[in-house]
Design an enzyme around this catalytic site. Sequence first.
Site, PDB file in Angstrom:
ATOM      1  N   ASP A  46       0.834  -1.190   0.000  1.00  0.00           N
ATOM      2  CA  ASP A  46       0.000   0.000   0.000  1.00  0.00           C
ATOM      3  C   ASP A  46       0.879   1.254   0.000  1.00  0.00           C
ATOM      4  O   ASP A  46       1.577   1.524   0.974  1.00  0.00           O
ATOM      5  CB  ASP A  46      -0.904   0.019   1.246  1.00  0.00           C
ATOM      6  CG  ASP A  46      -1.819   1.221   1.202  1.00  0.00           C
ATOM      7  OD1 ASP A  46      -2.722   1.231   0.343  1.00  0.00           O
ATOM      8  OD2 ASP A  46      -1.625   2.172   1.988  1.00  0.00           O
ATOM      9  N   TYR A  51       3.151   9.847   0.803  1.00  0.00           N
ATOM     10  CA  TYR A  51       4.057   9.229   1.780  1.00  0.00           C
ATOM     11  C   TYR A  51       5.526   9.568   1.453  1.00  0.00           C
ATOM     12  O   TYR A  51       6.402   9.374   2.294  1.00  0.00           O
ATOM     13  CB  TYR A  51       3.873   7.706   1.856  1.00  0.00           C
ATOM     14  CG  TYR A  51       2.477   7.252   2.238  1.00  0.00           C
ATOM     15  CD1 TYR A  51       1.562   8.135   2.815  1.00  0.00           C
ATOM     16  CD2 TYR A  51       2.060   5.943   2.024  1.00  0.00           C
ATOM     17  CE1 TYR A  51       0.270   7.730   3.143  1.00  0.00           C
ATOM     18  CE2 TYR A  51       0.775   5.522   2.361  1.00  0.00           C
ATOM     19  CZ  TYR A  51      -0.118   6.425   2.909  1.00  0.00           C
ATOM     20  OH  TYR A  51      -1.389   6.017   3.231  1.00  0.00           O
ATOM     21  N   LYS A  76      -2.178   6.111  -4.318  1.00  0.00           N
ATOM     22  CA  LYS A  76      -3.302   7.051  -4.133  1.00  0.00           C
ATOM     23  C   LYS A  76      -2.914   8.429  -4.659  1.00  0.00           C
ATOM     24  O   LYS A  76      -1.772   8.870  -4.425  1.00  0.00           O
ATOM     25  CB  LYS A  76      -3.639   7.186  -2.634  1.00  0.00           C
ATOM     26  CG  LYS A  76      -3.644   5.868  -1.899  1.00  0.00           C
ATOM     27  CD  LYS A  76      -3.996   5.991  -0.433  1.00  0.00           C
ATOM     28  CE  LYS A  76      -3.749   4.679   0.275  1.00  0.00           C
ATOM     29  NZ  LYS A  76      -2.385   4.493   0.782  1.00  0.00           N
ATOM     30  N   HIS A 109      -7.305   9.544  -2.653  1.00  0.00           N
ATOM     31  CA  HIS A 109      -6.891   9.431  -1.248  1.00  0.00           C
ATOM     32  C   HIS A 109      -7.943   9.978  -0.278  1.00  0.00           C
ATOM     33  O   HIS A 109      -8.193   9.398   0.776  1.00  0.00           O
ATOM     34  CB  HIS A 109      -5.552  10.168  -1.071  1.00  0.00           C
ATOM     35  CG  HIS A 109      -4.714   9.651   0.045  1.00  0.00           C
ATOM     36  ND1 HIS A 109      -3.345   9.614   0.001  1.00  0.00           N
ATOM     37  CD2 HIS A 109      -5.031   9.160   1.269  1.00  0.00           C
ATOM     38  CE1 HIS A 109      -2.867   9.108   1.134  1.00  0.00           C
ATOM     39  NE2 HIS A 109      -3.877   8.837   1.907  1.00  0.00           N
TER      40      HIS A 109
HETATM   41  N1  NAP Z   1      -5.884   5.901   3.128  1.00  0.00           N
HETATM   42  C1  NAP Z   1      -5.472   6.643   4.127  1.00  0.00           C
HETATM   43  O1  NAP Z   1      -5.879   7.807   4.303  1.00  0.00           O
HETATM   44  C2  NAP Z   1      -4.500   6.057   5.105  1.00  0.00           C
HETATM   45  C3  NAP Z   1      -4.298   6.695   6.338  1.00  0.00           C
HETATM   46  C4  NAP Z   1      -3.409   6.117   7.243  1.00  0.00           C
HETATM   47  C5  NAP Z   1      -2.744   4.939   6.905  1.00  0.00           C
HETATM   48  N2  NAP Z   1      -2.930   4.357   5.668  1.00  0.00           N
HETATM   49  C6  NAP Z   1      -2.210   3.114   5.281  1.00  0.00           C
HETATM   50  O2  NAP Z   1      -2.439   2.143   6.309  1.00  0.00           O
HETATM   51  C7  NAP Z   1      -1.170   1.650   6.764  1.00  0.00           C
HETATM   52  C8  NAP Z   1      -1.262   1.190   8.204  1.00  0.00           C
HETATM   53  O3  NAP Z   1      -1.588   2.250   9.065  1.00  0.00           O
HETATM   54  P1  NAP Z   1      -0.547   2.830  10.141  1.00  0.00           P
HETATM   55  O4  NAP Z   1       0.810   2.601   9.625  1.00  0.00           O
HETATM   56  O5  NAP Z   1      -0.945   4.217  10.485  1.00  0.00           O
HETATM   57  O6  NAP Z   1      -0.867   1.994  11.443  1.00  0.00           O
HETATM   58  P2  NAP Z   1      -0.913   0.440  11.867  1.00  0.00           P
HETATM   59  O7  NAP Z   1      -0.469  -0.444  10.775  1.00  0.00           O
HETATM   60  O8  NAP Z   1      -2.250   0.231  12.483  1.00  0.00           O
HETATM   61  O9  NAP Z   1       0.130   0.426  13.067  1.00  0.00           O
HETATM   62  C9  NAP Z   1       1.484   0.615  12.854  1.00  0.00           C
HETATM   63  C10 NAP Z   1       2.148   0.654  14.221  1.00  0.00           C
HETATM   64  O10 NAP Z   1       1.998  -0.614  14.871  1.00  0.00           O
HETATM   65  C11 NAP Z   1       3.284  -1.175  15.147  1.00  0.00           C
HETATM   66  N3  NAP Z   1       3.167  -2.628  14.897  1.00  0.00           N
HETATM   67  C12 NAP Z   1       3.084  -3.277  13.704  1.00  0.00           C
HETATM   68  N4  NAP Z   1       2.937  -4.602  13.881  1.00  0.00           N
HETATM   69  C13 NAP Z   1       2.915  -4.805  15.229  1.00  0.00           C
HETATM   70  C14 NAP Z   1       2.808  -5.953  16.042  1.00  0.00           C
HETATM   71  N5  NAP Z   1       2.663  -7.170  15.503  1.00  0.00           N
HETATM   72  N6  NAP Z   1       2.843  -5.788  17.385  1.00  0.00           N
HETATM   73  C15 NAP Z   1       3.003  -4.569  17.946  1.00  0.00           C
HETATM   74  N7  NAP Z   1       3.112  -3.440  17.220  1.00  0.00           N
HETATM   75  C16 NAP Z   1       3.067  -3.546  15.869  1.00  0.00           C
HETATM   76  C17 NAP Z   1       4.239  -0.487  14.204  1.00  0.00           C
HETATM   77  O11 NAP Z   1       5.525  -0.403  14.778  1.00  0.00           O
HETATM   78  P3  NAP Z   1       6.809  -1.123  14.106  1.00  0.00           P
HETATM   79  O12 NAP Z   1       6.962  -0.551  12.723  1.00  0.00           O
HETATM   80  O13 NAP Z   1       7.922  -0.776  15.041  1.00  0.00           O
HETATM   81  O14 NAP Z   1       6.489  -2.605  14.092  1.00  0.00           O
HETATM   82  C18 NAP Z   1       3.621   0.918  14.092  1.00  0.00           C
HETATM   83  O15 NAP Z   1       3.976   1.723  15.206  1.00  0.00           O
HETATM   84  C19 NAP Z   1      -0.233   2.842   6.541  1.00  0.00           C
HETATM   85  O16 NAP Z   1       1.130   2.473   6.650  1.00  0.00           O
HETATM   86  C20 NAP Z   1      -0.675   3.288   5.180  1.00  0.00           C
HETATM   87  O17 NAP Z   1      -0.141   2.441   4.174  1.00  0.00           O
HETATM   88  C21 NAP Z   1      -3.821   4.890   4.786  1.00  0.00           C
END
Ligand code: NAP
Length: 305
Positions: A46, A51, A76, A109
């Site tokens: 993704d 980003y 996006k 997006h």
């Molecule tokens: N469409 C949109 O508007 C939008 C908005 C926000 C996000 N996104 C997409 O969604 C993706 C995911 O969202 P996000 O990155 O905000 O949050 P997330 O995936 O919910 O959480 C990421 C956090 O969780 C930690 N983590 C990952 N696996 C883990 C595990 N097994 N145990 C404990 N902690 C863990 C990561 O740390 P570590 O890296 O240290 O493991 C990081 O701090 C984004 O990267 C992006 O691609 C899209």
Amino acid sequence: MPVNNIKLNNGVLMPEIGLGTWKANEEGTLAKTIKTAIDSGYRHIDCAKIYGNQKEIGSALSELKVPRNELFIVSKIWQNKHRPELVEGALDEILEELQLEYLDLLLIHWPYALKPECDGLVFTADDLDNVPIVDTWKAMEALLDTGKVRSIGVSNFNKAILESLIPQCRIVPAVNQVEIHPYNQANELVDYCQKNGINITGYCPLGGSKVTVMDDEFIKSVAEAHACTPAQVALSWALSRGIAVIPKSTSPIRLKQNLNKVDLSADELRMFAKITKHERKVDPARDIKELEWIFHEDKAQCPLI
Ligand SMILES: NC(=O)c1ccc[n+]([C@@H]2O[C@H](COP(=O)([O-])OP(=O)(O)OC[C@H]3O[C@@H](n4cnc5c(N)ncnc54)[C@H](OP(=O)(O)O)[C@@H]3O)[C@@H](O)[C@H]2O)c1
């Protein structure tokens, strides 16, 4: 173990677990993360123009030489490219950064537009642009005929916007990517999308770095019962609803862990209803009150439809 696929409304298969890449290069380790992810079995990645790390992803993928048809690459377009005449150029820039001939899925997006010169994450109400979302969507539809995208979809679209957009569409969005985790379950939106053939991809499926889903006592107790991690419980809960997930991690151990789905019982799944809080990590209306309509359908005027 290979990741299961979800069939989108155009017949294209999308792996149900993908790699999130927002802020995935803060320590300069994105190439290593992509390699570990691919070696572990991730094929869905993704990305997004905003980003700012698509070049690193593109060069990492080109070095790994994974057959292109095994990958599912999502990106996006940012809000400053909503004017119809800018949409194809925005896609071309993304393809160039990622070193790809085509994307598997291109998303709008956010459902509001910014003026063309506003290409960053910091903006004010004065930067909002007057572009009906249906006009941007029609430009997205035209991209399907170029062969540069296999599927098109949206992100952060609420039910009211979709209800207004769909009757005006030639192509129903294949995906709506929205924030979904146990503290923001969005049942009404998920039901609406699933009934209308729009697949939901849940972003921030672990609550991101701010929402404390993984510290929840109920989730921790389910994790203990299954001898897995709270993260696996949160991801498995979403997957059990037919929702794709895109967790981000830079840790090799957590990357692998996040691919291992656990079977939650019907009772456990029912009990998630008790912990929802409508708590979001991402909400642009915190900075710009003119964008309040995005996540508040009851107040919605849904401008520019
Ligand atoms: N469409 C949109 O508007 C939008 C908005 C926000 C996000 N996104 C997409 O969604 C993706 C995911 O969202 P996000 O990155 O905000 O949050 P997330 O995936 O919910 O959480 C990421 C956090 O969780 C930690 N983590 C990952 N696996 C883990 C595990 N097994 N145990 C404990 N902690 C863990 C990561 O740390 P570590 O890296 O240290 O493991 C990081 O701090 C984004 O990267 C992006 O691609 C899209």
